[in-house]
Design an enzyme around this catalytic site. Structure first.
Site, PDB file in Angstrom:
ATOM      1  N   HIS A   1       0.853  -1.198   0.000  1.00  0.00           N
ATOM      2  CA  HIS A   1       0.000   0.000   0.000  1.00  0.00           C
ATOM      3  C   HIS A   1       0.883   1.239   0.000  1.00  0.00           C
ATOM      4  O   HIS A   1       1.136   1.807   1.071  1.00  0.00           O
ATOM      5  CB  HIS A   1      -0.905  -0.014   1.224  1.00  0.00           C
ATOM      6  N   PHE A   2       1.363   1.682  -0.992  1.00  0.00           N
ATOM      7  CA  PHE A   2       1.289   1.285  -2.396  1.00  0.00           C
ATOM      8  C   PHE A   2       2.706   1.021  -2.881  1.00  0.00           C
ATOM      9  O   PHE A   2       3.620   1.718  -2.453  1.00  0.00           O
ATOM     10  CB  PHE A   2       0.681   2.412  -3.233  1.00  0.00           C
TER      11      PHE A   2
END
Length: 169
Positions: free
Chosen positions: A71-72
């Site tokens: 993420h991410f």
């Protein structure tokens, strides 16, 4: 108010996650990696902004935490929902700390404001939960609280009207 201490280290929190601290079938924290704090530094049932109870806890941020990789990719940020979950976890923990019986579950939250991010270069999150209501009747055991999360001293999340209940079913 409680026979439990007013601070807890990681080993204590893991005992809670295993159902040992408050007893089988009562308030439990999740196991890592979903356990969103490393220690509780202060807890009460009659202090805080509204004198109805509070919790202060800390979470050490390390660059290798599981959520940063996914993420991410290339732009690692802790999901804001994990900070909210940490606040819910602490709200339920406080109910168990009071000696109230039942398994905890989140009922909702009034308002959530995310004004900052947790990136791998942060060092520590500090959670603050302040109860506005703590209710225990024959039919209902519930805490209502406001909370905030600070990253290295900067307020990044604020919530109002978090609700957590305990149920024996």
């Amino acid at each position: 108010m409680s026979d439990y201490p007013t601070s807890f280290d990681r080993d204590d929190l893991l005992k809670c996650a295993r159902g040992v601290l408050f007893g089988h079938g009562n308030a439990q924290l999740p196991e890592p990696p979903m356990l969103m704090m490393d220690r509780i530094t202060d807890i009460s049932g009659d202090r805080g902004l509204h004198e109805k109870g509070h919790v202060v806890a800390e979470f050490d941020i390390k660059p290798d935490l599981w959520f940063f990789d996914c993420h991410f990719p290339g732009n690692p940020i802790m999901p804001g929902c994990l900070g909210l979950d940490g606040l819910w976890q602490l709200t339920g923990f406080n109910l168990g700390w009071r000696g109230w019986q039942g398994r905890g579950y989140a009922l909702g939250v009034g308002e959530v404001k995310l004004t900052g991010m947790v990136r791998p270069d942060r060092k520590m999150l500090t959670y603050y939960v302040d109860f506005t209501k703590a209710i225990q009747t024959r039919r209902l055991t519930m805490g209502v609280a406001n909370g905030r999360v600070e990253a290295d001293g900067e307020t990044i999340y604020q919530v109002t009207d978090m609700k957590v209940a305990l149920s024996e079913s």
